[in-house]
Write an enzyme that holds these catalytic residues in place. Structure first.
Site, PDB file in Angstrom:
ATOM      1  N   GLU A 199       0.817  -1.212   0.000  1.00 46.79           N
ATOM      2  CA  GLU A 199       0.000   0.000   0.000  1.00 46.79           C
ATOM      3  C   GLU A 199       0.854   1.266   0.000  1.00 46.79           C
ATOM      4  OE1 GLU A 199      -2.327  -2.770  -0.354  1.00 46.79           O
ATOM      5  OE2 GLU A 199      -1.277  -2.953   1.543  1.00 46.79           O
ATOM      6  N   ASN A 283      -0.914  -7.666  -3.726  1.00 48.04           N
ATOM      7  CA  ASN A 283      -1.676  -6.858  -4.682  1.00 48.04           C
ATOM      8  C   ASN A 283      -0.773  -5.897  -5.451  1.00 48.04           C
ATOM      9  OD1 ASN A 283      -1.736  -5.498  -1.864  1.00 48.04           O
ATOM     10  ND2 ASN A 283      -2.089  -3.806  -3.275  1.00 48.04           N
ATOM     11  N   ASP A 325      -7.781  -5.385  -4.235  1.00 41.92           N
ATOM     12  CA  ASP A 325      -6.805  -5.685  -3.180  1.00 41.92           C
ATOM     13  C   ASP A 325      -6.917  -7.118  -2.684  1.00 41.92           C
ATOM     14  OD1 ASP A 325      -4.719  -5.094  -1.326  1.00 41.92           O
ATOM     15  OD2 ASP A 325      -6.203  -4.911   0.257  1.00 41.92           O
TER      16      ASP A 325
END
Length: 600
Positions: A199, A283, A325
């Site tokens: 992220e 992801n 995700d």
């Protein structure tokens, strides 16, 4: 003696919706290469096949109601406790969340007193770039040493007897957003370690370290040119979609692979007969899928590699161009099972995208892909091509809120590991029942800062329960029984030869259920919510013990461990929307609890 303030264990007769067929003639089995269970617990997953199964059976469905606390120990940290304790040579080893202290407890003495503590002193700034709490998922033991990772990107080797540091190797850079939260795996003298930080737009990798010296043996990236991904002439993926040169570059916009995620923060498995190491990739970044057209190799999938060289042997992408995700980091259980009259060597992977994949672990062919929760973001898997079929109604868009996407970003199941019992032939899968609303937003990459590009609000899925424990029959590809829980089941499970399954809930109940029926046999209220991994071991007295760390946190419990505002549903990347009431159900903690039957 039972602690007086905790009183007697509570029993409940939970009705079982189904039972394991008594005449079942075929079932999945544990491969012969799995080491004999000697009552110790030397790696987080118990063995290379990730079965988390104990052959101990002193504690069973009839007497588990008598379980009582044998001893406790405080880790001194009140963040999310996700680690599995290790038990080696009558010593228990516990890794805590940041500051990642390692404790050794002497099991030969009453109350298991502290033998030594090792303090790695990670950089304080690493807390600021940790995506979803400052957790650590445990350690591994081999050749007289304990190996584990620190939040600030170091892997350490500690002498198991003395607690003295043997070596310490830096693998990443917190200034780029890299952290390490995974439990390492030791294979053929190499310590396997991957990074976290998808992220924050980091470059995902798996690194092998020499277990004697700590020197890097090889590193395989999850995106980029073939030479960086360690793809060569012996790479033979099963599906045409994974064949081609430098797909880790050409399936991205120019240069986007450099900040494309694909981190390796979950579970690894190893088949010594095939000499293949298996692990999932995370992801792609950012979450805003419109900023990265293409299928984004080699994210949200699974690699099989040669552990000696790191060379990729095959790859399968669970979720091409992952826009929700879903990652691919969840555990893979290595089992053997009959399919179409043939006994196949398979890996079974409960993916975050909601599909329970059964894959030939020698070739990468998908043999089954049934859904095990509520799924509307996709429409199944084409077994001929391996392709995940998308639902265009749930495609995320810039400036548009797409409602009721199921499963949510943490998936039908996040990192919390399943277990398998050869007695029942069933997997025991802890998971969520959450959906979400999603809106893409434009985002720019700045090193060491969030690189997400989405506003997300999570919510309970159909039925209102936010969690489930599912007993899954891999032969039939369907549940045998399910237990619905109010909160996400974020703890791991462990299966035993006593026909019991142990797991915990986020409001602090540690439970034992019948492996065949799901009937509740025992529960005990701990001081904080449970997101850890239970283990079962034989003590120096020859008796069976069950251990679990409490301490709520992680992504699902970030509202408590991070003291977040429950009025902001987008907090913790949208998880607060689903967990706004958690502060009323539990408080921070950090305690080891060990249980046993009464004995002289």
């Amino acid at each position: 003696m039972l602690l007086p303030q905790m009183a007697a264990a509570q029993n409940a007769a939970a009705p079982a919706p189904a039972q394991v067929p008594a005449d079942a003639s075929t079932k999945a089995t544990i491969p012969a290469f799995v080491r004999k269970d000697d009552g110790q617990w030397i790696m987080a997953a118990q063995n290379y096949a990730n079965t988390r199964y104990s052959t101990l059976k002193e504690i069973n469905a009839d007497n588990v109601k008598n379980l009582q606390v044998a001893f406790t120990f405080s880790t001194g940290a009140d963040k999310g406790q996700e680690a599995a304790p290790l038990v080696v040579d009558n010593t228990m080893y516990i890794v805590g969340p940041y500051p990642n202290n390692l404790f050794a407890l002497d099991l030969t003495k009453p109350g298991a007193p502290l033998k030594w503590a090792y303090e790695p002193h990670p950089e304080r700034a690493s807390q600021g770039v940790a995506c979803c709490d400052v957790v650590n998922r445990g350690a591994a033991y081999d050749d007289g040493k304990i190996f584990y990772n620190t939040l600030d990107d170091h892997t350490v080797a500690v002498d198991a007897k003395t607690g003295k540091q043997v070596w310490k190797t830096k693998l990443g850079d917190i200034n780029k957003g890299e952290t390490i939260t995974m439990a390492p795996l030791v294979v053929k003298g190499k310590v396997m370690v991957g990074d976290s930080g998808g992220e924050l737009g980091v470059h995902g990798w798996l690194t092998a370290l020499d277990e004697k010296t700590g020197k890097i043996a090889w590193r395989a990236y999850s995106t980029g040119p073939d030479k960086d991904v360690l793809i060569g002439s012996d790479f033979h993926p099963y599906y045409a979609s994974d064949k081609g040169k430098d797909l880790g570059v050409s399936t991205w916009p120019p240069g986007a692979w450099k900040t494309g995620g694909g981190t390796v923060w979950g579970w690894l498995a190893y088949d010594p007969k095939l000499n293949l190491l298996y692990y999932g990739t995370g992801n792609p970044g950012p979450w805003n899928q419109e900023q990265r057209p293409g299928v984004n190799k080699w994210t949200s999938g699974i690699f099989a590699r040669d552990p000696d060289t790191g060379a990729a042997k095959w790859f399968y992408q669970y979720t091409p161009h992952d826009e929700h995700d879903y990652d691919g980091i969840n555990e893979s259980l290595l089992l053997n099972m009959p399919i179409d009259g043939k006994n196949r060597k398979v890996l079974i992977h409960p993916d975050r995208n909601g599909h329970m994949y059964v894959i030939d672990r020698a070739t990468g062919q998908v043999l089954q892909a049934h859904t095990y929760g509520v799924v509307n973001s996709t429409k199944g898997v084409d077994l001929k091509t391996g392709a995940l079929m998308l639902n265009p109604e749930k495609e995320t868009k810039l400036g548009t809120v797409v409602h009721d996407i199921c499963p949510t970003a943490s998936g039908t199941k996040d990192w919390e590991p399943s277990s398998f019992s050869p007695l029942t032939g069933l997997m025991y899968v802890p998971h969520e029942n959450l959906c979400m609303d999603w809106e893409d937003v434009q985002v720019n990459y700045i090193a060491g800062t969030p690189y997400v590009g989405a506003n997300v609000v999570m919510k309970a899925g159909p039925g209102g329960n936010r969690g489930e424990l599912t007993a899954w029959d891999p032969i039939q590809g369907k549940p045998v029984w399910q237990i619905k829980e109010d909160l996400p089941v974020w703890s791991g499970t462990v299966a035993t030869a006593g026909n019991l399954i142990f797991y915990g809930t986020m409001d602090g109940w540690f439970k034992a259920v019948d492996a065949r029926t799901g009937a509740l046999k025992w529960k005990f209220k701990l001081g904080s919510g449970i997101i850890g991994q239970p283990v079962v071991y034989k003590g120096p007295d020859g008796h069976e013990y069950v251990a679990i760390l409490d301490g709520v946190g992680g992504w699902a419990g970030a509202i408590v461990s991070g003291n977040l505002n429950p009025k902001d549903p987008t907090g913790a990347l949208g998880m607060v929307g689903a967990m706004a009431d958690l502060k009323q159900k539990t408080t921070p903690g950090g305690m080891l609890y060990v249980f046993a039957l009464p004995h002289a």
